[in-house]
Structure formats: C-alpha cells, structure tokens
Design a protein around this motif. Structure first.
Motif, PDB file in Angstrom:
ATOM      1  N   ASN A 168     -26.173 -24.302  67.349  1.00 26.99           N
ATOM      2  CA  ASN A 168     -25.171 -25.306  67.717  1.00 26.99           C
ATOM      3  C   ASN A 168     -24.604 -25.933  66.456  1.00 26.99           C
ATOM      4  OD1 ASN A 168     -25.604 -24.888  70.463  1.00 26.99           O
ATOM      5  ND2 ASN A 168     -27.350 -26.294  70.473  1.00 26.99           N
ATOM      6  N   LEU A 169     -23.780 -25.168  65.775  1.00 22.27           N
ATOM      7  CA  LEU A 169     -23.173 -25.599  64.522  1.00 22.27           C
ATOM      8  C   LEU A 169     -21.677 -25.361  64.581  1.00 22.27           C
ATOM      9  CD1 LEU A 169     -25.750 -23.949  62.110  1.00 22.27           C
ATOM     10  CD2 LEU A 169     -25.661 -26.337  62.764  1.00 22.27           C
ATOM     11  N   TYR A 170     -20.999 -25.801  63.553  1.00 24.63           N
ATOM     12  CA  TYR A 170     -19.575 -25.539  63.465  1.00 24.63           C
ATOM     13  C   TYR A 170     -19.348 -24.035  63.372  1.00 24.63           C
ATOM     14  CZ  TYR A 170     -19.328 -30.475  62.331  1.00 24.63           C
ATOM     15  OH  TYR A 170     -19.448 -31.825  62.363  1.00 24.63           O
ATOM     16  N   ARG A 171     -18.401 -23.554  64.093  1.00 27.75           N
ATOM     17  CA  ARG A 171     -18.094 -22.123  64.072  1.00 27.75           C
ATOM     18  C   ARG A 171     -17.438 -21.758  62.735  1.00 27.75           C
ATOM     19  NH1 ARG A 171     -21.325 -22.005  67.691  1.00 27.75           N
ATOM     20  NH2 ARG A 171     -20.810 -21.901  69.867  1.00 27.75           N
ATOM     21  N   ASN A 172     -17.639 -20.536  62.310  1.00 26.81           N
ATOM     22  CA  ASN A 172     -17.059 -19.996  61.077  1.00 26.81           C
ATOM     23  C   ASN A 172     -17.444 -20.803  59.839  1.00 26.81           C
ATOM     24  OD1 ASN A 172     -15.708 -17.952  62.504  1.00 26.81           O
ATOM     25  ND2 ASN A 172     -14.080 -19.376  63.026  1.00 26.81           N
ATOM     26  N   SER A 173     -18.638 -21.401  59.857  1.00 27.76           N
ATOM     27  CA  SER A 173     -19.091 -22.121  58.667  1.00 27.76           C
ATOM     28  C   SER A 173     -20.103 -21.253  57.924  1.00 27.76           C
ATOM     29  CB  SER A 173     -19.725 -23.461  59.059  1.00 27.76           C
ATOM     30  OG  SER A 173     -20.824 -23.256  59.913  1.00 27.76           O
ATOM     31  N   ARG A 174     -20.206 -21.495  56.636  1.00 27.50           N
ATOM     32  CA  ARG A 174     -21.143 -20.732  55.808  1.00 27.50           C
ATOM     33  C   ARG A 174     -22.525 -21.360  55.930  1.00 27.50           C
ATOM     34  NH1 ARG A 174     -19.199 -17.631  51.227  1.00 27.50           N
ATOM     35  NH2 ARG A 174     -21.244 -18.151  50.432  1.00 27.50           N
ATOM     36  N   ALA A 175     -23.543 -20.543  55.783  1.00 29.09           N
ATOM     37  CA  ALA A 175     -24.921 -21.022  55.825  1.00 29.09           C
ATOM     38  C   ALA A 175     -25.708 -20.348  54.710  1.00 29.09           C
ATOM     39  CB  ALA A 175     -25.551 -20.702  57.176  1.00 29.09           C
ATOM     40  N   GLU A 176     -26.624 -21.086  54.146  1.00 26.36           N
ATOM     41  CA  GLU A 176     -27.534 -20.541  53.147  1.00 26.36           C
ATOM     42  C   GLU A 176     -28.825 -20.210  53.885  1.00 26.36           C
ATOM     43  OE1 GLU A 176     -29.705 -22.509  49.416  1.00 26.36           O
ATOM     44  OE2 GLU A 176     -27.522 -22.622  49.427  1.00 26.36           O
ATOM     45  N   VAL A 177     -29.304 -18.994  53.753  1.00 26.34           N
ATOM     46  CA  VAL A 177     -30.452 -18.533  54.516  1.00 26.34           C
ATOM     47  C   VAL A 177     -31.594 -18.174  53.578  1.00 26.34           C
ATOM     48  CG1 VAL A 177     -31.289 -16.794  56.151  1.00 26.34           C
ATOM     49  CG2 VAL A 177     -28.933 -17.621  56.311  1.00 26.34           C
ATOM     50  N   ILE A 178     -32.768 -18.696  53.870  1.00 28.57           N
ATOM     51  CA  ILE A 178     -33.986 -18.303  53.174  1.00 28.57           C
ATOM     52  C   ILE A 178     -34.858 -17.629  54.219  1.00 28.57           C
ATOM     53  CG2 ILE A 178     -36.050 -19.103  51.971  1.00 28.57           C
ATOM     54  CD1 ILE A 178     -34.370 -21.451  50.930  1.00 28.57           C
ATOM     55  N   VAL A 179     -35.233 -16.402  53.981  1.00 33.88           N
ATOM     56  CA  VAL A 179     -35.995 -15.629  54.962  1.00 33.88           C
ATOM     57  C   VAL A 179     -37.460 -15.611  54.553  1.00 33.88           C
ATOM     58  CG1 VAL A 179     -36.246 -13.381  56.066  1.00 33.88           C
ATOM     59  CG2 VAL A 179     -33.969 -14.209  55.446  1.00 33.88           C
ATOM     60  N   LEU A 180     -38.328 -16.015  55.470  1.00 32.01           N
ATOM     61  CA  LEU A 180     -39.761 -15.974  55.257  1.00 32.01           C
ATOM     62  C   LEU A 180     -40.296 -14.802  56.069  1.00 32.01           C
ATOM     63  CD1 LEU A 180     -40.492 -19.769  55.753  1.00 32.01           C
ATOM     64  CD2 LEU A 180     -40.052 -18.567  53.634  1.00 32.01           C
ATOM     65  N   VAL A 181     -40.951 -13.874  55.411  1.00 34.94           N
ATOM     66  CA  VAL A 181     -41.463 -12.694  56.105  1.00 34.94           C
ATOM     67  C   VAL A 181     -42.984 -12.741  56.141  1.00 34.94           C
ATOM     68  CG1 VAL A 181     -39.477 -11.258  55.547  1.00 34.94           C
ATOM     69  CG2 VAL A 181     -41.396 -11.326  53.988  1.00 34.94           C
ATOM     70  N   PRO A 182     -43.594 -12.081  57.098  1.00 26.67           N
ATOM     71  CA  PRO A 182     -45.063 -12.105  57.197  1.00 26.67           C
ATOM     72  C   PRO A 182     -45.715 -11.442  55.989  1.00 26.67           C
ATOM     73  CG  PRO A 182     -44.067 -10.963  59.079  1.00 26.67           C
ATOM     74  CD  PRO A 182     -42.968 -11.302  58.130  1.00 26.67           C
ATOM     75  N   GLU A 183     -46.948 -11.867  55.725  1.00 23.02           N
ATOM     76  CA  GLU A 183     -47.742 -11.243  54.679  1.00 23.02           C
ATOM     77  C   GLU A 183     -48.044  -9.801  55.082  1.00 23.02           C
ATOM     78  OE1 GLU A 183     -48.745 -12.579  51.736  1.00 23.02           O
ATOM     79  OE2 GLU A 183     -47.622 -14.377  52.223  1.00 23.02           O
TER      80      GLU A 183
END
Length: 171
Positions: free
Chosen positions: A23-38
């Motif tokens: 539920n964010l503004y459409r067509n906005s940029r986002a910074e993503v940090i991905v945490l993956v399992p060990e």
C-alpha cells in the motif's frame, strides 16, 4: 525513507515476488535489501551448489574493537558514521559510498543491513555515540583549549578595531 517488512519468494528466474500488494504510492522507487536463509536452512540438494560459492557472514565486514567501537574492516570508519548519514541525513547507500571513497558500496549496504538485523542494540549504540559527542562539545565549550581562546581574543580585538575605524565587522 521508511522500512516495511514483507515476505517474498524468489522464483525460478531469480525474480523477487512479494506475497501481498504494497500500500504505497504507485510508480515510486524503492530500495530493497534481501535477507536470504543461511545455507543450513536450504535443502540438501542445493547445498552442494552453494558450497562452491564463497559466502560472507555479515559480521565479517566489521572489526568489533569494543562494545562502543565497531568499525568497517580495512578502514577507520565506524558504523555510526555510515548510519548517521543514512538515518539522519537520509542519504542513499550510493551517496554514502561517494562521500566515503575508501569504502565499497557493499560495505555501506552491509552496515545498513547490520543495523536492520540489530536495530535495538545498534540504535542504543548510535544514541550513546550522539550523547557522547554532545558531552564532548559541551566540555570543549566550558574548557576551550588555550589556542582557541587566543584566536577568539584576536578576532574580538580585530573586530573592535574595524568597528572603531568604521569598517564592517567580519563574522
């Protein structure tokens, strides 16, 4: 910048698929940090493939000198410096890496990720660092070094002469 925690999966093509609409503004940029399992959490079939790739633990990016002194390996820069830029000056990791040229973008992201993994402890670390800095500035105001006092006195004398001569006073 605000943080939103959502669960996602990575499909067969390596695409990140978020499980629910954001539920964010459409067509906005986002910074993503991905945490993956060990590796231990990944099924046995994939373990042999993963074993051929070197993985780095998050803590490997830092030198833990004391509880109040955590620095990025290979530098004298503390995590508080990077996190201050990120949290209080709202700089992007790319901007921070351009400012601190001795660090890699990977190190900047590792610092931010370390903060996100340890928000309570690192938040306390930063708060104590900010309080210590304010205490030191107050101490310097109360007890200035003699050279600073001499400079202040010389400037005051210069400004008084200029004012007496009718010249504008410098700041």
């Amino acid at each position: 910048m605000k943080a939103i925690k959502v669960m996602a999966t990575i499909d067969d093509r390596g695409q990140l698929c978020v499980g629910e609409p954001l539920n964010l503004y459409r067509n906005s940029r986002a910074e993503v940090i991905v945490l993956v399992p060990e590796v231990t959490e990944i099924n046995k079939e994939k373990q042999s493939h993963e074993a051929n790739h070197q993985t780095t633990q998050l803590e490997d990016y830092f030198n833990f000198l004391r509880p109040d002194d955590i620095r990025l390996k290979g530098s004298r820069i503390g995590i508080e410096t990077i996190l201050y830029e990120y949290l209080f000056r709202a700089r992007t990791p790319e901007e921070i890496a351009k400012i601190y040229t001795s660090l890699t973008l990977e190190q900047v992201y590792a610092t931010i990720l370390y903060y996100l993994h340890n928000k309570e402890a690192v938040g306390k670390y930063i708060t104590e660092w900010l309080e210590w800095g304010e205490e030191m500035r107050e101490e310097q105001r109360r007890n200035p070094r003699p050279v600073y006092e001499k400079i202040r006195k010389l400037r005051a004398e210069r400004d008084a002469r200029r004012k007496a001569d009718g010249n504008p006073v410098s700041l």
